[in-house]
Design a protein around this motif. Sequence first.
Motif, PDB file in Angstrom:
ATOM      1  N   HIS A   6      36.216  45.054  73.762  1.00  0.00           N
ATOM      2  CA  HIS A   6      37.480  45.954  73.466  1.00  0.00           C
ATOM      3  C   HIS A   6      37.066  47.445  73.320  1.00  0.00           C
ATOM      4  N   LYS A   7      35.769  47.617  72.369  1.00  0.00           N
ATOM      5  CA  LYS A   7      35.525  48.871  72.211  1.00  0.00           C
ATOM      6  C   LYS A   7      35.208  49.660  73.618  1.00  0.00           C
ATOM      7  N   GLU A  12      41.301  43.984  79.776  1.00  0.00           N
ATOM      8  CA  GLU A  12      42.587  44.634  79.809  1.00  0.00           C
ATOM      9  C   GLU A  12      43.143  44.508  78.691  1.00  0.00           C
ATOM     10  N   GLY A  13      44.269  45.090  78.139  1.00  0.00           N
ATOM     11  CA  GLY A  13      45.164  45.180  76.750  1.00  0.00           C
ATOM     12  C   GLY A  13      45.506  46.217  76.240  1.00  0.00           C
ATOM     13  N   PHE A  14      45.831  46.050  75.140  1.00  0.00           N
ATOM     14  CA  PHE A  14      46.378  46.965  74.100  1.00  0.00           C
ATOM     15  C   PHE A  14      45.340  48.029  73.825  1.00  0.00           C
ATOM     16  N   THR A  15      43.970  47.750  73.370  1.00  0.00           N
ATOM     17  CA  THR A  15      42.992  48.593  73.227  1.00  0.00           C
ATOM     18  C   THR A  15      42.662  49.756  74.401  1.00  0.00           C
ATOM     19  N   LYS A  16      42.777  49.062  75.369  1.00  0.00           N
ATOM     20  CA  LYS A  16      42.139  50.078  76.682  1.00  0.00           C
ATOM     21  C   LYS A  16      43.500  50.836  77.047  1.00  0.00           C
ATOM     22  N   LYS A  17      44.754  50.236  77.024  1.00  0.00           N
ATOM     23  CA  LYS A  17      45.765  50.866  77.593  1.00  0.00           C
ATOM     24  C   LYS A  17      46.203  52.376  76.522  1.00  0.00           C
ATOM     25  N   TYR A  18      45.826  52.147  75.373  1.00  0.00           N
ATOM     26  CA  TYR A  18      46.018  53.180  74.259  1.00  0.00           C
ATOM     27  C   TYR A  18      44.957  53.621  73.673  1.00  0.00           C
ATOM     28  N   LEU A  23      37.907  49.281  64.589  1.00  0.00           N
ATOM     29  CA  LEU A  23      38.288  48.015  63.931  1.00  0.00           C
ATOM     30  C   LEU A  23      38.337  48.452  62.427  1.00  0.00           C
ATOM     31  N   VAL A  24      39.674  48.350  62.141  1.00  0.00           N
ATOM     32  CA  VAL A  24      39.888  48.626  60.888  1.00  0.00           C
ATOM     33  C   VAL A  24      40.166  47.499  59.905  1.00  0.00           C
ATOM     34  N   ASP A  63      35.689  52.542  60.351  1.00  0.00           N
ATOM     35  CA  ASP A  63      35.575  51.658  61.793  1.00  0.00           C
ATOM     36  C   ASP A  63      34.584  50.499  61.063  1.00  0.00           C
ATOM     37  N   LEU A  64      35.139  49.149  60.902  1.00  0.00           N
ATOM     38  CA  LEU A  64      34.291  48.260  60.433  1.00  0.00           C
ATOM     39  C   LEU A  64      33.310  47.424  61.530  1.00  0.00           C
TER      40      LEU A  64
END
Length: 68
Positions: A6-7, A12-18, A23-24, A63-64
């Motif tokens: 994701h980082k 594909e998904g929320f993290t890529k789109k926005y 990571l909190v 960021d964890l």
Amino acid sequence: RRVFEHKNNLVEGFTKKYKVHNLVYYEQTTDVKSAIGREKVFKKWRRDWKLGLIEKENPDWDDLYTTL
């Protein structure tokens, strides 16, 4: 593995789109089914509940990723 993907925009998904890559909050488990179930529960939560959980566990929104 999933956080790395994701980082780095590998899935594909929320993290890529926005472009959200910090990571909190996270929970650890060894059971995939319970992890998926917990994710589904979180998705039904109201936004203020999610923010409250993050604020309680990580008030500085650090960021964890490096603590994994």
